[in-house]
Every structure is written in structure tokens, then in C-alpha cells.
Enzyme design. Structure first.
Site, short mmCIF file in Angstrom:
data_model
loop_
_atom_site.label_atom_id
_atom_site.label_comp_id
_atom_site.label_asym_id
_atom_site.label_seq_id
_atom_site.Cartn_x
_atom_site.Cartn_y
_atom_site.Cartn_z
N THR A 31 0.84 -1.21 0.00
CA THR A 31 0.00 0.00 0.00
C THR A 31 0.87 1.26 0.00
O THR A 31 2.08 1.19 0.21
CB THR A 31 -0.90 0.02 1.25
OG1 THR A 31 -0.06 0.09 2.42
CG2 THR A 31 -1.77 -1.21 1.34
N ASP A 32 0.23 2.41 -0.24
CA ASP A 32 0.94 3.67 -0.18
C ASP A 32 0.14 4.64 0.69
O ASP A 32 -0.88 4.27 1.27
CB ASP A 32 1.19 4.22 -1.59
CG ASP A 32 -0.10 4.52 -2.35
OD1 ASP A 32 -1.09 4.95 -1.71
OD2 ASP A 32 -0.13 4.31 -3.57
N ALA A 33 0.63 5.89 0.80
CA ALA A 33 0.01 6.85 1.70
C ALA A 33 -1.41 7.23 1.28
O ALA A 33 -2.15 7.83 2.05
CB ALA A 33 0.88 8.11 1.83
#
EC number: 3.1.2.28
Lengths: 137, 137, 137, 137
Positions: free
Chosen positions: B11-13
Site C-alpha cells: 500500500t501507499d500513503a
């Protein structure tokens, strides 16, 4: 234009750049270009009102690339609808006579991240798209 | 069929799966399927006589995916020439009623890794392609 | 000194830099410093006669870091034996008043990659270690 | 116990597992163990009230690992304070006679993600720590 050296971690045991690393580098060029137009990317990517998730990506590889290669990325932007745009990337290797290594396209939509419904692109993004829309024509 | 839990690192921010992580997971399914057919992947990916680099990849995202999602990948194979094949991937989320999350295609060529000239696919790969060629039809 | 912007892919769904991304960035600084001393990193990392695998790494995080942060890395080198050296890294955030974000240490040994026996560091590496051995003292 | 095949992407052009990939795999084992105790990891890692960032990580490599290796991770937990805990990981290669490949430690603190002040570990985490606290003793 974004320049980037191929790192050991971009490579795999076959000795060349791992295919998704090339797409990662395209996204780096996207972020770099946004920053160059004054966009605060921390806010941009975690904005509670607006998100621009990727709905499509494709890449074609023309030549292999190796650890230490000096890559240059040129991008051009295309607004496809009031809530959709794509960015095209040409990746060349400076240390190989500017030879074209790969070509990629990444398409984004603009949504409200809470209800995930589409909404028009924010003004700062439209400005950025217009700025780079003729870049590679 | 390959199953995989979405990890924090995928995942990312923005809170969703980073786009290249989905392609990474497709390649994991490719490796898993090869191993399931008895291919030694350490030898396969660093064979001095035969390499199968990726010349094209594309992915379309239909739904977002989040940390903890239980993904299932189904693949189907297509030999395009004596030295070229592609693998198509359907990614569904088991914990979301088998909903289709993304569809991807990855195309490989077979080359000699020293002179990088094309050559016919090795027999073990042709066997594997035939085994999975009707998988999603 | 190596500078690096924190990218979306370096972050996770908790909104901060993923812990191994900080170590990845340290290794980028190592590669960048080697290149700055004239080392051809493609040859260096796939040399059939000499490899320098990592036997230890540690990192302490003092402050969180976010997408868009401008990081600066300073490194200092320490030869520990004729076949072993370590590199220490200080990571600071330029856009946060040069605040120290993290400190890391990565220790390498020199081996023959075929039989994996230890052997003395190659001359170009000893030269590089001496050049940076007082860097942060 | 968490099992994991080494993937092509975990390796680099030196032909072995890239050092941060081993730490990534430790974190996968952490997430897997939490899920096995009924923790919803999507909520856990993006909880607006509680976060458990990493303040320290270290790893020692005893043997190299290659694409296709079947790794097994055993973890043991240690609560160090009301707001701090660490997890120790032993990584062994099943296909190499259960040989120990690497040992790692990752230390977390519990904070409020808004003001980033320390606070006691949540009950579900304390339960999980107690369950695995004698695992490798």
C-alpha cells in the site's frame, strides 16, 4: 525531464531492470514534475477531498537496462475528460546514445476518496496538465 | 490459482494498493505456477542459455484494494509465436464476494541472454503454456 | 552527500516512510558514492570474482518522514578487517531544519561469489573507504 | 510460523536476496501472525487513534538465499514497556535442511498518530504479545 540512475534494487537475478521498477520510475517522474509545478505531494497524495488513483498502466520494453544506467524520462500529458487524464513516458538511456529503452502510459481518474465517486480534476492538476500537454508532440 | 494477502508494504500513503504492487503480485502468480509444474525457478531466471524477458505489460484496475484483502489470481497462457507468449491474469478479492479487482497481461519473449537474440521457447515452458492455455476460456 | 525526495512508493497506508525504504535509500547513497569515485556499479555488483554481500544492517528512527520530504544522507566508512567494512548513514530532512530522521549502519564482507569464501577487499573499494573514512568524524 | 517462497523480485543482480527484502519478509510474518490472532490489519495500520511505528530494526545474515528458496519464519515477542515491544525473527530455509539464514529484531512503539505522543499498547496487541512471548524460548 527527470533523470534517474538504475539502482541495484531495481534489478533482479536475471541481471536487468525488473519490469515493475520501470513503472515505479515513471511514477517518480510524475511526482517530480508535480513538485516542479509547486504541488505539495504529501498533501496531494493524502488529500481527504481528492484522489487520483490509477485505472490503467501499460509499458513496452524496447531494450534491456542495467544497474548504473543513466535514464532520462520525458512525459507528456493528455486530459481525456473532466475527471480523467493520462501521462505518457519515454525512457531513454543517456549512457547509450539516448537510446529509447521503454514507453509507458499511466491513466488516472479523479475521485472523492471517501465515497469513491468521480469528480472534476482540481485546478492545480488542470494547470499542470496544460503545461505538459505538448511536451512530446 | 494463487492466493495472496495484501501487505502493508503493498500500500501507499493514499491507503490503497500501489499500482505496481498489483503487477508484482501477477509475477508472483507466474512464478508460483511454474514451480507447481516442477520448474526450478532459481535456475529458470538465471539460466545462462535462456531468458524470458518481459516486452509488454498492461493492467486495468476495476476496484481499489486495501491492506488485508485476500486476493486470488487466475492465469491463462497464450503462445503467440515460437519465441513469444503472454499470460493474462484476473485478480479477485475473496473477502469481497470474489469481486474482480484488476485484469493484467504480461508478454514475454525467449532470448539467448548473452547475445540477446530471440530463440524458441524451451520445452518445459511450452509444456507449462499448454497446461494453462485454456484455464480462463 | 546524497539527496533524495521521499516518493509515494516509499510510504505505506500508515502515511509515513516504510521502514525498509529508509534502508533502501541508504544503499542508494552507497551506490551513488561509489559512482562518484569512478566505480562502474554494473560491473561492481555482478563481478564474477568479487562480491560484497551485506552481513548486518541496523537502523534507528528518530522522527517520522513523509511523502515529499527532501532527505540528505551523509555517510562515513570504516574498514573493520582486510575483508570487511561498514558504512554509517545519517539521514536528515532538509525541509525540517536539517533534523536528524534516522541513523543506520550496513556491514559488508568481501567474498568470492563462486565458492563464497572471504577474500581481501579490492583496491578500488579500499581507496573509496579511505576517502570517506573521516567524513562524519 | 510463516512460510514464504523467495521471489524473483526479492533478488538483485548479484543473484541473492536483496537485504531489505529479508526485513520485508519479517514484516509479512508480523502481519500474518496478527491476522492469525484475529486482528483486522487494514484497520490496525490506518487506525486514527493508535499507530505502532518502528523505532529500530536490525538483521544479521548467516547464509545467502536465492530465488525459489522456501523460507520459514518463527517469531517471538517481548513487551519492553507499556508503550513499546519488539519482535525477534529467525529465518530458516526449509529446502536447505532448516538452515538458519538470518536473524532479525524489529522494535515498535505505540503512539497517537495525530500528536505522535506515546501511549499504552492497545489490548488486542498486548494479548498477541503474550501469546507469542515464549515462542522461541
Amino acid at each position: 525531464m527527470y533523470t534517474r540512475t538504475v539502482r541495484l534494487q531495481d534489478t533482479d537475478a536475471a541481471g536487468v531492470v525488473y519490469f515493475t521498477s520501470a513503472l515505479d520510475i515513471c511514477h517518480e517522474a510524475f511526482e517530480d514534475s508535480l513538485m516542479g509545478s509547486g504541488v505539495d505531494i504529501r498533501t496531494f497524495f493524502s488529500n481527504p477531498d481528492t484522489a487520483t488513483p490509477i485505472i490503467h498502466a501499460d509499458i513496452d520494453f524496447l531494450k534491456p537496462s542495467f544497474c548504473g544506467d543513466q535514464l532520462t524520462l520525458q512525459l507528456s500529458t493528455h486530459q481525456l475528460a473532466e475527471d480523467e487524464f493520462e501521462v505518457r513516458y519515454n525512457i531513454t538511456a543517456v549512457n547509450k546514445g539516448e537510446r529509447l529503452i521503454a514507453k509507458a502510459t499511466i491513466r488516472h481518474v479523479c475521485i472523492n476518496p471517501i465515497n469513491r465517486q468521480r469528480q472534476p480534476l482540481p485546478a492545480e492538476l488542470v494547470t499542470w496538465i496544460q503545461r505538459w500537454s505538448l511536451a512530446m508532440s
